[in-house]
Design a protein around this motif. Structure first.
Motif, PDB file in Angstrom:
ATOM      1  N   ASN A   1     -45.542   2.674 -48.082  1.00 52.94           N
ATOM      2  CA  ASN A   1     -45.442   1.947 -49.344  1.00 52.94           C
ATOM      3  C   ASN A   1     -44.843   2.886 -50.384  1.00 52.94           C
ATOM      4  OD1 ASN A   1     -45.746   0.498 -51.705  1.00 52.94           O
ATOM      5  ND2 ASN A   1     -47.915   0.079 -51.451  1.00 52.94           N
ATOM      6  N   LEU A   2     -43.612   2.597 -50.799  1.00 49.81           N
ATOM      7  CA  LEU A   2     -42.914   3.401 -51.805  1.00 49.81           C
ATOM      8  C   LEU A   2     -42.716   2.558 -53.057  1.00 49.81           C
ATOM      9  CD1 LEU A   2     -40.170   5.090 -49.597  1.00 49.81           C
ATOM     10  CD2 LEU A   2     -42.193   6.200 -50.575  1.00 49.81           C
ATOM     11  N   ASP A   3     -43.464   2.870 -54.101  1.00 49.94           N
ATOM     12  CA  ASP A   3     -43.335   2.154 -55.369  1.00 49.94           C
ATOM     13  C   ASP A   3     -42.646   3.082 -56.361  1.00 49.94           C
ATOM     14  OD1 ASP A   3     -43.506   0.699 -57.663  1.00 49.94           O
ATOM     15  OD2 ASP A   3     -45.668   0.419 -57.623  1.00 49.94           O
TER      16      ASP A   3
ATOM     17  N   ILE B   1     -51.239   8.042 -53.323  1.00 48.28           N
ATOM     18  CA  ILE B   1     -51.095   8.915 -54.493  1.00 48.28           C
ATOM     19  C   ILE B   1     -50.200   8.254 -55.539  1.00 48.28           C
ATOM     20  CG2 ILE B   1     -50.283  11.134 -55.370  1.00 48.28           C
ATOM     21  CD1 ILE B   1     -50.837  12.365 -52.708  1.00 48.28           C
ATOM     22  N   SER B   2     -50.677   8.220 -56.772  1.00 51.23           N
ATOM     23  CA  SER B   2     -49.837   7.847 -57.907  1.00 51.23           C
ATOM     24  C   SER B   2     -49.476   9.128 -58.649  1.00 51.23           C
ATOM     25  CB  SER B   2     -50.575   6.877 -58.842  1.00 51.23           C
ATOM     26  OG  SER B   2     -49.796   6.629 -60.003  1.00 51.23           O
ATOM     27  N   PHE B   3     -48.246   9.587 -58.471  1.00 49.97           N
ATOM     28  CA  PHE B   3     -47.825  10.834 -59.096  1.00 49.97           C
ATOM     29  C   PHE B   3     -47.774  10.712 -60.617  1.00 49.97           C
ATOM     30  CE2 PHE B   3     -46.144  11.114 -54.789  1.00 49.97           C
ATOM     31  CZ  PHE B   3     -46.518  12.400 -54.426  1.00 49.97           C
ATOM     32  N   ASP B   4     -47.625   9.480 -61.109  1.00 46.62           N
ATOM     33  CA  ASP B   4     -47.586   9.283 -62.563  1.00 46.62           C
ATOM     34  C   ASP B   4     -48.920   9.610 -63.213  1.00 46.62           C
ATOM     35  OD1 ASP B   4     -45.061   8.383 -62.071  1.00 46.62           O
ATOM     36  OD2 ASP B   4     -45.564   6.257 -62.216  1.00 46.62           O
ATOM     37  N   ASP B   5     -50.010   9.576 -62.436  1.00 52.04           N
ATOM     38  CA  ASP B   5     -51.339   9.822 -62.990  1.00 52.04           C
ATOM     39  C   ASP B   5     -51.749  11.295 -62.915  1.00 52.04           C
ATOM     40  OD1 ASP B   5     -51.566   7.106 -63.455  1.00 52.04           O
ATOM     41  OD2 ASP B   5     -52.555   6.707 -61.533  1.00 52.04           O
ATOM     42  N   ILE B   6     -50.919  12.107 -62.270  1.00 53.40           N
ATOM     43  CA  ILE B   6     -51.256  13.526 -62.144  1.00 53.40           C
ATOM     44  C   ILE B   6     -50.824  14.258 -63.417  1.00 53.40           C
ATOM     45  CG2 ILE B   6     -50.891  15.620 -60.786  1.00 53.40           C
ATOM     46  CD1 ILE B   6     -50.242  13.861 -58.404  1.00 53.40           C
ATOM     47  N   PRO B   7     -51.682  15.070 -64.013  1.00 56.92           N
ATOM     48  CA  PRO B   7     -51.312  15.799 -65.239  1.00 56.92           C
ATOM     49  C   PRO B   7     -50.053  16.632 -65.045  1.00 56.92           C
ATOM     50  CG  PRO B   7     -53.665  15.999 -64.808  1.00 56.92           C
ATOM     51  CD  PRO B   7     -53.062  15.350 -63.601  1.00 56.92           C
ATOM     52  N   SER B   8     -49.251  16.713 -66.083  1.00 55.13           N
ATOM     53  CA  SER B   8     -47.990  17.454 -65.998  1.00 55.13           C
ATOM     54  C   SER B   8     -48.213  18.926 -65.666  1.00 55.13           C
ATOM     55  CB  SER B   8     -47.224  17.332 -67.322  1.00 55.13           C
ATOM     56  OG  SER B   8     -48.013  17.814 -68.410  1.00 55.13           O
ATOM     57  N   THR B   9     -49.363  19.473 -66.078  1.00 56.80           N
ATOM     58  CA  THR B   9     -49.646  20.879 -65.762  1.00 56.80           C
ATOM     59  C   THR B   9     -49.815  21.081 -64.262  1.00 56.80           C
ATOM     60  OG1 THR B   9     -51.996  20.423 -66.182  1.00 56.80           O
ATOM     61  CG2 THR B   9     -50.702  21.359 -67.986  1.00 56.80           C
ATOM     62  N   VAL B  10     -50.243  20.032 -63.554  1.00 51.62           N
ATOM     63  CA  VAL B  10     -50.385  20.110 -62.099  1.00 51.62           C
ATOM     64  C   VAL B  10     -49.049  19.810 -61.429  1.00 51.62           C
ATOM     65  CG1 VAL B  10     -51.581  19.146 -60.086  1.00 51.62           C
ATOM     66  CG2 VAL B  10     -52.819  19.490 -62.235  1.00 51.62           C
ATOM     67  N   ILE B  11     -48.344  18.797 -61.963  1.00 44.86           N
ATOM     68  CA  ILE B  11     -47.037  18.418 -61.415  1.00 44.86           C
ATOM     69  C   ILE B  11     -46.097  19.614 -61.392  1.00 44.86           C
ATOM     70  CG2 ILE B  11     -44.928  17.135 -61.951  1.00 44.86           C
ATOM     71  CD1 ILE B  11     -46.929  15.434 -60.571  1.00 44.86           C
TER      72      ILE B  11
ATOM     73  N   ARG C   1     -54.545  17.813 -41.374  1.00 45.50           N
ATOM     74  CA  ARG C   1     -55.832  17.535 -40.738  1.00 45.50           C
ATOM     75  C   ARG C   1     -55.829  16.236 -39.945  1.00 45.50           C
ATOM     76  NH1 ARG C   1     -59.290  18.991 -46.218  1.00 45.50           N
ATOM     77  NH2 ARG C   1     -59.348  21.266 -45.944  1.00 45.50           N
ATOM     78  N   SER C   2     -54.753  15.463 -40.049  1.00 43.88           N
ATOM     79  CA  SER C   2     -54.694  14.176 -39.349  1.00 43.88           C
ATOM     80  C   SER C   2     -54.253  14.314 -37.904  1.00 43.88           C
ATOM     81  CB  SER C   2     -53.741  13.224 -40.087  1.00 43.88           C
ATOM     82  OG  SER C   2     -52.407  13.701 -40.047  1.00 43.88           O
ATOM     83  N   GLY C   3     -53.991  15.529 -37.460  1.00 44.71           N
ATOM     84  CA  GLY C   3     -53.586  15.743 -36.089  1.00 44.71           C
ATOM     85  C   GLY C   3     -52.281  15.040 -35.782  1.00 44.71           C
ATOM     86  N   GLU C   4     -52.285  14.189 -34.748  1.00 42.88           N
ATOM     87  CA  GLU C   4     -51.101  13.414 -34.380  1.00 42.88           C
ATOM     88  C   GLU C   4     -51.321  11.921 -34.619  1.00 42.88           C
ATOM     89  OE1 GLU C   4     -48.112  14.531 -33.528  1.00 42.88           O
ATOM     90  OE2 GLU C   4     -48.925  16.525 -33.977  1.00 42.88           O
ATOM     91  N   CYS C   5     -52.282  11.575 -35.492  1.00 45.11           N
ATOM     92  CA  CYS C   5     -52.576  10.164 -35.760  1.00 45.11           C
ATOM     93  C   CYS C   5     -51.413   9.496 -36.496  1.00 45.11           C
ATOM     94  CB  CYS C   5     -53.836  10.037 -36.617  1.00 45.11           C
ATOM     95  SG  CYS C   5     -55.356  10.503 -35.787  1.00 45.11           S
ATOM     96  N   PRO C   6     -51.161   8.211 -36.241  1.00 46.72           N
ATOM     97  CA  PRO C   6     -50.202   7.463 -37.061  1.00 46.72           C
ATOM     98  C   PRO C   6     -50.660   7.460 -38.515  1.00 46.72           C
ATOM     99  CG  PRO C   6     -50.746   6.251 -35.066  1.00 46.72           C
ATOM    100  CD  PRO C   6     -51.700   7.409 -35.135  1.00 46.72           C
ATOM    101  N   LEU C   7     -49.704   7.518 -39.435  1.00 50.52           N
ATOM    102  CA  LEU C   7     -50.008   7.689 -40.854  1.00 50.52           C
ATOM    103  C   LEU C   7     -49.767   6.406 -41.652  1.00 50.52           C
ATOM    104  CD1 LEU C   7     -48.324  11.157 -41.458  1.00 50.52           C
ATOM    105  CD2 LEU C   7     -50.728  10.687 -40.917  1.00 50.52           C
ATOM    106  N   SER C   8     -50.582   6.240 -42.690  1.00 55.79           N
ATOM    107  CA  SER C   8     -50.385   5.183 -43.675  1.00 55.79           C
ATOM    108  C   SER C   8     -50.243   5.846 -45.040  1.00 55.79           C
ATOM    109  CB  SER C   8     -51.578   4.221 -43.669  1.00 55.79           C
ATOM    110  OG  SER C   8     -51.434   3.220 -44.659  1.00 55.79           O
ATOM    111  N   LEU C   9     -49.028   5.819 -45.597  1.00 56.41           N
ATOM    112  CA  LEU C   9     -48.724   6.564 -46.823  1.00 56.41           C
ATOM    113  C   LEU C   9     -48.307   5.625 -47.939  1.00 56.41           C
ATOM    114  CD1 LEU C   9     -46.628   9.544 -45.368  1.00 56.41           C
ATOM    115  CD2 LEU C   9     -49.122   9.347 -45.623  1.00 56.41           C
ATOM    116  N   THR C  10     -48.895   5.837 -49.127  1.00 56.05           N
ATOM    117  CA  THR C  10     -48.525   5.102 -50.327  1.00 56.05           C
ATOM    118  C   THR C  10     -48.216   6.106 -51.428  1.00 56.05           C
ATOM    119  OG1 THR C  10     -49.905   3.181 -49.791  1.00 56.05           O
ATOM    120  CG2 THR C  10     -49.277   3.470 -52.098  1.00 56.05           C
ATOM    121  N   PHE C  11     -46.982   6.053 -51.934  1.00 58.23           N
ATOM    122  CA  PHE C  11     -46.560   6.939 -53.015  1.00 58.23           C
ATOM    123  C   PHE C  11     -46.052   6.087 -54.170  1.00 58.23           C
ATOM    124  CE2 PHE C  11     -45.484   9.908 -49.343  1.00 58.23           C
ATOM    125  CZ  PHE C  11     -46.666  10.616 -49.474  1.00 58.23           C
TER     126      PHE C  11
END
Length: 471
Positions: free
Chosen positions: A165-167, A98-108, A124-134
């Protein structure tokens, strides 16, 4: 006809009508069933695939990218079959980008929409290992998603994060995330870009972390950046001193750029690094401080001739692959350096070679003094010269390829601008086929198993004759 007979006849007709209506209903239902079967098999044959194959196809799609309309959200809207498969496959929901900078301010401005959508997805991912990019690069001066809003999300799922991944850009601090207080028992790969401040205590409770990619506007100093350095096997980022090579003794793969000043320091030997990449020009200064005796792969950006020679002589590594850009340095003067790795070197990729550089490379086939230095370069299998600046003598090129034909399996010569490669006749070196064109010699070498690309990024002249014969 008596009235009683007429009434009896009417009853009979009503019975026949009811019977025919039943037949019509049965036919209509049969038609619906056949039409549904046609839709599922003829119009959408993919629906006939086994479920496990469909899941594998779904995994190939970039499903976790974007917010709120993702590819996966569109996928589950196609049909009930796909929706059921997707919702019952937790691994499809274990990746989020997810790029939060691309989300409209009305949604943010609606936490109940943003955070709840993230929690619904990851739930919905249950107990699966996660891959997160923010990605969150906007600063406090902008109408943006506050970094502190990420804290409860990371905290809630920290125990399942495998890749993070935290940018946050070069100016946002990471303190609001309070990563130092979290445990990451599954974390293996972390990529972080932010303003680290004077000291950073991150991932100090991540026992499986082995790959760290650090970005930002300052170099990493190991004594300031607190984590378990001894468990790292891969590091990517900037450094402004050499502590990394002292405290991270198990590193195997390093990609770095040097932001420090020249220093008076003894040479550091690191015996485990097998792959080393210098990301920017002039950062090759770091070579004077290192000895890497186990090095297999070296990637340089415009290295200085004398630094490279002293580094290779001192390290004497079993180098297999060399990749270098030579925009300002001269490959023609590298003979003295490469003699130290000629016996093991199999793959060379050179970018931005000049006409002088190409003349030097092609001279490896002959008896001049520099070429004799390369007599031991008998294991060369791949030679790629990319973004070449000047022309080459096509006859010398053909001679070189024949000379190296026994071992050389892949050759590329890619000009920056299109050359005029004509088909003039050339006899070839001794032992070559009879008089032929340049294209003909290329075709002979290709038929013998050599993969040849000579031309520009858009056209391979070496395949021109082959293509013409096919038509």
């Amino acid at each position: 006809m008596p009235t009683i007979d007429l009434r009896r006849r009417l009853v009979e007709l009503d019975a026949q009508i009811l019977e025919q209506k039943g037949v019509l209903r049965d036919l209509q239902q049969t038609r619906i069933d056949v039409e549904r079967e046609i839709n599922e098999t003829a119009t959408y044959p993919i629906l006939t695939l086994p479920v496990d194959i469909t899941i594998e196809i779904f995994h190939l799609l970039p499903l976790g990218h974007g917010f709120p309309r993702t590819a996966l959200a569109s996928l589950i809207a196609v049909c009930w079959t796909w929706r059921g498969i997707a919702l019952s496959t937790p691994t499809l929901w274990s990746t989020m980008d997810i790029s939060f900078d691309d989300i409209p301010s009305t949604v943010i401005a609606k936490p109940e929409l943003v955070e709840s959508s993230i929690n619904q997805w990851l739930g919905r991912s249950g107990e699966c290992p996660l891959s997160l990019t923010f990605c969150l690069r906007l600063t406090e001066d902008d109408d943006y998603f506050s970094i502190s809003r990420l804290r409860p999300i990371v905290r809630q799922y920290a125990h399942r994060i495998q890749h993070l991944n935290l940018d946050l850009g070069d100016h946002n601090p990471m303190e609001p995330l309070e990563l130092h207080s979290l445990s990451f028992p599954l974390l293996q790969v972390a990529k972080v870009q932010c303003d680290f401040g004077s000291e950073s205590h991150v991932f100090n409770n991540a026992p499986l972390l082995h790959s760290l990619h650090v970005g930002g506007n300052q170099g990493v100093v190991a004594t300031r950046f607190h984590l378990r350095w001894e468990q790292l096997t891969r590091f990517v980022g900037s450094i402004d001193n050499l502590d990394l090579f002292i405290v991270a003794r198990n590193l195997i793969d390093v990609k770095c750029y040097w932001t420090g000043e020249d220093i008076t320091l003894g040479v550091i030997t690191h015996s485990r690094i097998t792959s080393f990449t210098i990301l920017y020009a002039e950062d090759d200064r770091i070579l004077q401080y290192l000895t890497l005796p186990s090095l297999h792969h070296l990637d340089l950006s415009d290295p200085t001739d004398d630094l490279l020679e002293s580094f290779l002589e001192r390290s004497s590594p079993p180098l297999i692959s060399l990749r270098a850009q030579v925009a300002n340095s001269s490959f023609a003067r590298w003979h003295e350096a490469l003699v130290h790795v000629a016996a093991t070197l199999e793959n060379i990729e050179i970018s931005c070679a000049s006409q002088e550089d190409m003349t030097s490379i092609l001279s490896w086939a002959w008896g001049s003094s520099p070429a004799q230095t390369f007599d031991a370069l008998s294991n060369l299998k791949t030679l790629h010269c990319l973004d070449v600046l000047g022309p080459v003598d096509h006859s010398d090129l053909v001679d070189f390829l024949y000379f190296r034909a026994r071992k050389l399996r892949s050759f590329q010569l890619v000009w920056r601008t299109s050359p005029f490669l004509d088909g003039h006749v050339y006899t070839g070196p001794p032992g070559a086929p009879a008089v032929d064109t340049i294209y003909g010699h290329f075709s002979t070498l290709r038929a013998a198993g050599m993969n040849i690309y000579v031309g520009t990024e858009d056209e391979n002249y070496a395949a021109k004759k082959d293509d013409a014969s096919d038509t």
